[in-house]
Design a protein around this motif. Structure first.
Motif, PDB file in Angstrom:
ATOM      1  N   THR A 132       0.840  -1.196   0.000  1.00 20.48           N
ATOM      2  CA  THR A 132       0.000   0.000   0.000  1.00 20.48           C
ATOM      3  C   THR A 132       0.877   1.249   0.000  1.00 20.48           C
ATOM      4  O   THR A 132       1.786   1.398   0.823  1.00 20.48           O
ATOM      5  CB  THR A 132      -0.924   0.017   1.237  1.00 20.48           C
ATOM      6  OG1 THR A 132      -1.732  -1.163   1.225  1.00 20.48           O
ATOM      7  CG2 THR A 132      -1.828   1.249   1.215  1.00 20.48           C
ATOM      8  N   HIS A 133       0.604   2.144  -0.955  1.00 19.48           N
ATOM      9  CA  HIS A 133       1.338   3.406  -1.072  1.00 19.48           C
ATOM     10  C   HIS A 133       0.351   4.569  -1.067  1.00 19.48           C
ATOM     11  O   HIS A 133      -0.843   4.384  -1.313  1.00 19.48           O
ATOM     12  CB  HIS A 133       2.169   3.442  -2.359  1.00 19.48           C
ATOM     13  CG  HIS A 133       3.200   2.358  -2.432  1.00 19.48           C
ATOM     14  ND1 HIS A 133       4.378   2.387  -1.728  1.00 19.48           N
ATOM     15  CD2 HIS A 133       3.218   1.194  -3.141  1.00 19.48           C
ATOM     16  CE1 HIS A 133       5.084   1.307  -1.987  1.00 19.48           C
ATOM     17  NE2 HIS A 133       4.396   0.560  -2.857  1.00 19.48           N
ATOM     18  N   THR A 134       0.869   5.739  -0.798  1.00 22.25           N
ATOM     19  CA  THR A 134       0.057   6.959  -0.838  1.00 22.25           C
ATOM     20  C   THR A 134       0.527   7.808  -2.004  1.00 22.25           C
ATOM     21  O   THR A 134       1.716   8.122  -2.125  1.00 22.25           O
ATOM     22  CB  THR A 134       0.203   7.756   0.475  1.00 22.25           C
ATOM     23  OG1 THR A 134      -0.159   6.915   1.581  1.00 22.25           O
ATOM     24  CG2 THR A 134      -0.698   8.985   0.455  1.00 22.25           C
ATOM     25  N   ILE A 141      -3.097   3.615  -2.529  1.00 23.04           N
ATOM     26  CA  ILE A 141      -3.199   2.735  -3.688  1.00 23.04           C
ATOM     27  C   ILE A 141      -2.457   1.435  -3.391  1.00 23.04           C
ATOM     28  O   ILE A 141      -1.490   1.416  -2.618  1.00 23.04           O
ATOM     29  CB  ILE A 141      -2.627   3.387  -4.965  1.00 23.04           C
ATOM     30  CG1 ILE A 141      -1.162   3.791  -4.745  1.00 23.04           C
ATOM     31  CG2 ILE A 141      -3.468   4.572  -5.377  1.00 23.04           C
ATOM     32  CD1 ILE A 141      -0.495   4.311  -6.003  1.00 23.04           C
ATOM     33  N   SER A 142      -2.940   0.343  -3.976  1.00 21.40           N
ATOM     34  CA  SER A 142      -2.305  -0.959  -3.799  1.00 21.40           C
ATOM     35  C   SER A 142      -1.484  -1.303  -5.041  1.00 21.40           C
ATOM     36  O   SER A 142      -1.976  -1.207  -6.166  1.00 21.40           O
ATOM     37  CB  SER A 142      -3.370  -2.038  -3.565  1.00 21.40           C
ATOM     38  OG  SER A 142      -4.061  -1.791  -2.357  1.00 21.40           O
ATOM     39  N   VAL A 143      -0.240  -1.699  -4.802  1.00 17.22           N
ATOM     40  CA  VAL A 143       0.677  -2.034  -5.890  1.00 17.22           C
ATOM     41  C   VAL A 143       1.153  -3.476  -5.706  1.00 17.22           C
ATOM     42  O   VAL A 143       1.562  -3.863  -4.603  1.00 17.22           O
ATOM     43  CB  VAL A 143       1.885  -1.078  -5.914  1.00 17.22           C
ATOM     44  CG1 VAL A 143       2.833  -1.451  -7.053  1.00 17.22           C
ATOM     45  CG2 VAL A 143       1.427   0.367  -6.057  1.00 17.22           C
TER      46      VAL A 143
END
Length: 241
Positions: A132-134, A141-143
């Motif tokens: 999970t990133h911002t 957002i999920s990568v």
């Protein structure tokens, strides 16, 4: 003598047991049904994958317990559930065995333990690991983490192969499940058509239909719909005419 002949035979046998006075009357029916019973498939002829919905949930739980060997406290809290309505599998108590090295290393990873991998496998999903990133606007957002996903999928393949080896190992389970499979999936006998009673008035006396052609005509007449998959030169044109 077609359709689910195992079920039909069992029905007639129950009727005979309930009404002994009908034994002589039902005897020809029983003999005829016994003669058309499909040959049982052996376990070596039955392919079973983890997630097959005909496998009882209790057997799946037994596999998990045998594979991961949870401690007694965790074992009592792990439960495998299957919903007939949604066709979803759920493993309750997935996090109760967090310290188990078999679940975290041998058959799982630090990111995804073996219980979660088995649950994904039961639901026919490839296991995936996301980070999970911002983003710049503050949205999470999920990568996909390709490295961790690859490791987890290797563990998933290992679990699948372990299940294949395990499922037929126990003699009593092998006998019970193979019987269950044959009764559920190997019970149907297709209808056979015999056109020997059909007369073809007005047909050119120079033609003589073979048995497979006469039977094909009977199938067309009585089956309602037909596909004639004969080889080239078998005489399909005469059957249609």
């Amino acid at each position: 003598l077609s359709g689910n002949v195992r079920k039909k035979l069992k029905t007639v046998q129950l009727l005979k047991a309930k009404h002994p006075d009908l034994a002589e009357t039902l005897a020809p029916n029983i003999r005829s049904l016994e003669a058309v019973q499909p040959q049982d498939l052996s376990p070596s002829e039955i392919s079973v994958r983890l997630g097959a919905t005909w496998i009882p949930a209790d057997d799946v739980r037994d596999f998990i317990i045998d594979l991961l060997e949870p401690n007694r406290w965790a074992k009592d809290r792990i439960e495998v559930l299957y919903s007939n309505l949604s066709s979803d599998w759920t493993i309750a108590g997935k996090s109760m065995d967090s310290g188990n090295i078999l679940a975290r290393t041998s058959f799982g990873t630090v990111r995804v333990n073996a219980y979660k991998i088995i649950e994904d496998t039961l639901n026919l999903r490839d296991v995936r690991v996301f980070d999970t990133h911002t983003d710049e606007e503050g949205r999470k957002i999920s990568v996909l983490n390709r490295k961790e996903t690859l490791i987890a999928q290797q563990k998933q393949d290992l679990i699948k192969s372990s299940f294949t080896e395990w499922i037929w190992k126990d003699p009593s389970r092998r006998e019970r499940l193979s019987k269950m499979y044959n009764e559920k999936f190997n019970s149907i006998r297709t209808r056979r058509y015999d056109g020997g009673h059909i007369s073809f008035g007005g047909m050119n006396p120079g033609f003589s239909l073979r048995k497979h052609q006469v039977d094909a005509v009977a199938r067309i007449l009585y089956g309602g719909n037909s596909l004639l998959g004969h080889v080239v030169g078998a005489g399909r044109m005469f059957e249609f005419v």
